[in-house]
Design a protein around this motif. Sequence first.
Motif, PDB file in Angstrom:
ATOM      1  N   GLU A  50       6.417 -19.434  21.741  1.00 13.42           N
ATOM      2  CA  GLU A  50       5.554 -18.943  22.811  1.00 13.42           C
ATOM      3  C   GLU A  50       5.174 -20.080  23.756  1.00 13.42           C
ATOM      4  O   GLU A  50       5.124 -21.249  23.367  1.00 13.42           O
ATOM      5  CB  GLU A  50       4.274 -18.344  22.222  1.00 13.42           C
ATOM      6  CG  GLU A  50       4.487 -17.117  21.354  1.00 13.42           C
ATOM      7  CD  GLU A  50       4.726 -15.857  22.172  1.00 13.42           C
ATOM      8  OE1 GLU A  50       4.698 -15.942  23.420  1.00 13.42           O
ATOM      9  OE2 GLU A  50       4.944 -14.798  21.564  1.00 13.42           O
ATOM     10  N   ASP A  51       4.887 -19.715  25.005  1.00 10.06           N
ATOM     11  CA  ASP A  51       4.354 -20.695  25.948  1.00 10.06           C
ATOM     12  C   ASP A  51       2.988 -21.162  25.458  1.00 10.06           C
ATOM     13  O   ASP A  51       2.286 -20.445  24.737  1.00 10.06           O
ATOM     14  CB  ASP A  51       4.224 -20.080  27.341  1.00 10.06           C
ATOM     15  CG  ASP A  51       5.576 -19.687  27.919  1.00 10.06           C
ATOM     16  OD1 ASP A  51       6.564 -20.377  27.621  1.00 10.06           O
ATOM     17  OD2 ASP A  51       5.632 -18.682  28.654  1.00 10.06           O
ATOM     18  N   CYS A  52       2.603 -22.367  25.858  1.00  2.00           N
ATOM     19  CA  CYS A  52       1.406 -22.982  25.290  1.00  2.00           C
ATOM     20  C   CYS A  52       0.636 -23.730  26.372  1.00  2.00           C
ATOM     21  O   CYS A  52       1.233 -24.338  27.270  1.00  2.00           O
ATOM     22  CB  CYS A  52       1.817 -23.936  24.168  1.00  2.00           C
ATOM     23  SG  CYS A  52       0.489 -24.946  23.495  1.00  2.00           S
ATOM     24  N   LEU A  53      -0.689 -23.685  26.279  1.00  4.28           N
ATOM     25  CA  LEU A  53      -1.566 -24.440  27.176  1.00  4.28           C
ATOM     26  C   LEU A  53      -2.335 -25.463  26.351  1.00  4.28           C
ATOM     27  O   LEU A  53      -3.008 -25.109  25.383  1.00  4.28           O
ATOM     28  CB  LEU A  53      -2.543 -23.500  27.885  1.00  4.28           C
ATOM     29  CG  LEU A  53      -3.622 -24.152  28.761  1.00  4.28           C
ATOM     30  CD1 LEU A  53      -2.985 -24.902  29.931  1.00  4.28           C
ATOM     31  CD2 LEU A  53      -4.608 -23.101  29.274  1.00  4.28           C
ATOM     32  N   ILE A  54      -2.211 -26.740  26.718  1.00  2.00           N
ATOM     33  CA  ILE A  54      -2.918 -27.822  26.032  1.00  2.00           C
ATOM     34  C   ILE A  54      -4.018 -28.319  26.960  1.00  2.00           C
ATOM     35  O   ILE A  54      -3.745 -28.721  28.093  1.00  2.00           O
ATOM     36  CB  ILE A  54      -1.970 -28.982  25.678  1.00  2.00           C
ATOM     37  CG1 ILE A  54      -0.810 -28.483  24.816  1.00  2.00           C
ATOM     38  CG2 ILE A  54      -2.726 -30.092  24.951  1.00  2.00           C
ATOM     39  CD1 ILE A  54       0.242 -29.547  24.533  1.00  2.00           C
ATOM     40  N   ILE A  55      -5.256 -28.288  26.494  1.00  2.00           N
ATOM     41  CA  ILE A  55      -6.366 -28.717  27.342  1.00  2.00           C
ATOM     42  C   ILE A  55      -7.058 -29.932  26.728  1.00  2.00           C
ATOM     43  O   ILE A  55      -7.034 -30.139  25.515  1.00  2.00           O
ATOM     44  CB  ILE A  55      -7.388 -27.586  27.580  1.00  2.00           C
ATOM     45  CG1 ILE A  55      -8.034 -27.142  26.264  1.00  2.00           C
ATOM     46  CG2 ILE A  55      -6.735 -26.406  28.268  1.00  2.00           C
ATOM     47  CD1 ILE A  55      -9.151 -26.131  26.455  1.00  2.00           C
ATOM     48  N   GLY A  56      -7.660 -30.738  27.584  1.00  2.05           N
ATOM     49  CA  GLY A  56      -8.366 -31.927  27.122  1.00  2.05           C
ATOM     50  C   GLY A  56      -8.577 -32.894  28.271  1.00  2.05           C
ATOM     51  O   GLY A  56      -7.871 -32.843  29.289  1.00  2.05           O
ATOM     52  N   GLU A  57      -9.535 -33.783  28.110  1.00  2.20           N
ATOM     53  CA  GLU A  57      -9.833 -34.764  29.141  1.00  2.20           C
ATOM     54  C   GLU A  57      -8.651 -35.703  29.370  1.00  2.20           C
ATOM     55  O   GLU A  57      -7.741 -35.798  28.540  1.00  2.20           O
ATOM     56  CB  GLU A  57     -11.064 -35.586  28.737  1.00  2.20           C
ATOM     57  CG  GLU A  57     -12.337 -34.782  28.609  1.00  2.20           C
ATOM     58  CD  GLU A  57     -13.505 -35.630  28.122  1.00  2.20           C
ATOM     59  OE1 GLU A  57     -13.355 -36.867  28.033  1.00  2.20           O
ATOM     60  OE2 GLU A  57     -14.569 -35.055  27.839  1.00  2.20           O
ATOM     61  N   SER A  58      -8.698 -36.416  30.469  1.00  2.00           N
ATOM     62  CA  SER A  58      -7.667 -37.406  30.764  1.00  2.00           C
ATOM     63  C   SER A  58      -7.664 -38.483  29.685  1.00  2.00           C
ATOM     64  O   SER A  58      -8.714 -38.988  29.296  1.00  2.00           O
ATOM     65  CB  SER A  58      -7.937 -38.039  32.131  1.00  2.00           C
ATOM     66  OG  SER A  58      -6.966 -39.012  32.431  1.00  2.00           O
ATOM     67  N   GLY A  59      -6.473 -38.813  29.190  1.00  2.00           N
ATOM     68  CA  GLY A  59      -6.346 -39.899  28.226  1.00  2.00           C
ATOM     69  C   GLY A  59      -6.442 -39.507  26.768  1.00  2.00           C
ATOM     70  O   GLY A  59      -6.362 -40.368  25.893  1.00  2.00           O
ATOM     71  N   VAL A  60      -6.589 -38.208  26.454  1.00  2.00           N
ATOM     72  CA  VAL A  60      -6.751 -37.820  25.045  1.00  2.00           C
ATOM     73  C   VAL A  60      -5.421 -37.727  24.303  1.00  2.00           C
ATOM     74  O   VAL A  60      -5.388 -37.717  23.069  1.00  2.00           O
ATOM     75  CB  VAL A  60      -7.503 -36.478  24.899  1.00  2.00           C
ATOM     76  CG1 VAL A  60      -8.926 -36.597  25.402  1.00  2.00           C
ATOM     77  CG2 VAL A  60      -6.759 -35.340  25.595  1.00  2.00           C
ATOM     78  N   GLY A  61      -4.305 -37.621  25.040  1.00  2.00           N
ATOM     79  CA  GLY A  61      -3.004 -37.553  24.380  1.00  2.00           C
ATOM     80  C   GLY A  61      -2.301 -36.216  24.513  1.00  2.00           C
ATOM     81  O   GLY A  61      -1.514 -35.838  23.643  1.00  2.00           O
ATOM     82  N   LYS A  62      -2.540 -35.506  25.603  1.00  2.00           N
ATOM     83  CA  LYS A  62      -1.904 -34.195  25.791  1.00  2.00           C
ATOM     84  C   LYS A  62      -0.384 -34.322  25.893  1.00  2.00           C
ATOM     85  O   LYS A  62       0.353 -33.506  25.337  1.00  2.00           O
ATOM     86  CB  LYS A  62      -2.471 -33.521  27.050  1.00  2.00           C
ATOM     87  CG  LYS A  62      -3.970 -33.245  26.989  1.00  2.00           C
ATOM     88  CD  LYS A  62      -4.460 -32.445  28.182  1.00  2.00           C
ATOM     89  CE  LYS A  62      -4.374 -33.203  29.488  1.00  2.00           C
ATOM     90  NZ  LYS A  62      -5.289 -34.356  29.555  1.00  2.00           N
ATOM     91  N   ALA A  63       0.088 -35.347  26.603  1.00  2.00           N
ATOM     92  CA  ALA A  63       1.532 -35.533  26.763  1.00  2.00           C
ATOM     93  C   ALA A  63       2.196 -35.809  25.417  1.00  2.00           C
ATOM     94  O   ALA A  63       3.292 -35.308  25.136  1.00  2.00           O
ATOM     95  CB  ALA A  63       1.805 -36.684  27.733  1.00  2.00           C
ATOM     96  N   GLN A  64       1.543 -36.606  24.588  1.00  2.00           N
ATOM     97  CA  GLN A  64       2.093 -36.916  23.268  1.00  2.00           C
ATOM     98  C   GLN A  64       2.243 -35.654  22.427  1.00  2.00           C
ATOM     99  O   GLN A  64       3.286 -35.433  21.793  1.00  2.00           O
ATOM    100  CB  GLN A  64       1.182 -37.911  22.541  1.00  2.00           C
ATOM    101  CG  GLN A  64       1.679 -38.272  21.147  1.00  2.00           C
ATOM    102  CD  GLN A  64       0.647 -39.026  20.330  1.00  2.00           C
ATOM    103  OE1 GLN A  64      -0.534 -38.679  20.339  1.00  2.00           O
ATOM    104  NE2 GLN A  64       1.075 -40.060  19.627  1.00  2.00           N
ATOM    105  N   VAL A  65       1.232 -34.807  22.434  1.00  2.00           N
ATOM    106  CA  VAL A  65       1.281 -33.577  21.648  1.00  2.00           C
ATOM    107  C   VAL A  65       2.360 -32.636  22.184  1.00  2.00           C
ATOM    108  O   VAL A  65       3.096 -32.018  21.403  1.00  2.00           O
ATOM    109  CB  VAL A  65      -0.098 -32.890  21.636  1.00  2.00           C
ATOM    110  CG1 VAL A  65      -0.012 -31.503  21.006  1.00  2.00           C
ATOM    111  CG2 VAL A  65      -1.105 -33.746  20.874  1.00  2.00           C
ATOM    112  N   ALA A  66       2.477 -32.537  23.503  1.00  2.00           N
ATOM    113  CA  ALA A  66       3.520 -31.689  24.092  1.00  2.00           C
ATOM    114  C   ALA A  66       4.905 -32.165  23.655  1.00  2.00           C
ATOM    115  O   ALA A  66       5.788 -31.358  23.324  1.00  2.00           O
ATOM    116  CB  ALA A  66       3.404 -31.707  25.614  1.00  2.00           C
TER     117      ALA A  66
END
Length: 326
Positions: A50-66
């Motif tokens: 499924e498509d997914c939305l990752i939310i969080g402040e700048s610098g928390v590591g969203k790109a890493q989790v994606a």
Amino acid sequence: MRPNNDIGKNMHEITSGDFSVRKIMNEIVGLSPAIVRVKRATRKIAKSDEDCLIIGESGVGKAQVAHIIHRLSRRRSDPLVKLYPSEFYSTKNSQNGEFTQHFDRIISSAAGGTLVVFDVEEFPDQQKFQLQELLQGLNGYKKFWEGSSRPRIISTSKLSPQKALEQKTISTNLYYKLNRLMLEIPALRSRKQDIPYLYQKFIRKAARAQGITLEGYALSDELYDGLMLYNWPGNVKELKNCIRTLVVTAENGLVKPTVLPFLDNKDPLKLFAEKSLPEAVQIVENYLLKKALGRFEGNQTKAAQHLQISEASLRYKLKKYVIDNK
């Protein structure tokens, strides 16, 4: 509680399954309840398509989790393509529909794989509309993945869903299409017990990258206190940059905590210069509670006696600041 230095052993204790999966998941560093929940959710989302939305402040590591979601998914052998809002604000491509053509080229290159759309709320309205059409399979987008499949969309946002909708930075229709699954990455200030683990990872990595040999990698009491007291507005990215600074400025193999502005002991109260009184009180209380629990290995009776407050008051404050002393 302050952890020991055997980080690797602790990290393996909370993972299971194939070694390669454990190795990938251990890239998300920490043992706090908040980050353990993120790890568990990441593995489950990776198994889905499924498509997914990752939310969080700048610098928390969203790109890493994606990136980890893609690497653990069935699409791992297919392209991982990244799309940034800055690609659509350059004046050189603003004429003759070149932005639209660029978007289409990106979609085509991601066919069968994963498309990561960073900071979706910051895209121009036209590209948000294109993204909505893509998700609906409209406007001939299916031709871009003939013989393959539509790319899985993982989008990220600095805003909570409520704020994004209130500020109208994203339409309700697009939001609900992106948000088939949602994962929130916590701010570093809400999981400070992970800082020692992150410190170990970043200082070793920075030392290798700079070709610098340090006398030791243990976290000194002075540095530990400073890192735990600071509020980290830039989150994990800011911590990583600070540790790189410590490595580069090390003298005779020893890091100097005072090179970091917020660790200058000449004026320890300057941390609170821009804070309101209630904010300053919260920071100090949070810090002292964690220090006391760490000192007495989670024993609430001894921690309360040391702080000269009742156990009932201690439990109230632990709940107030969401402090886990296990």
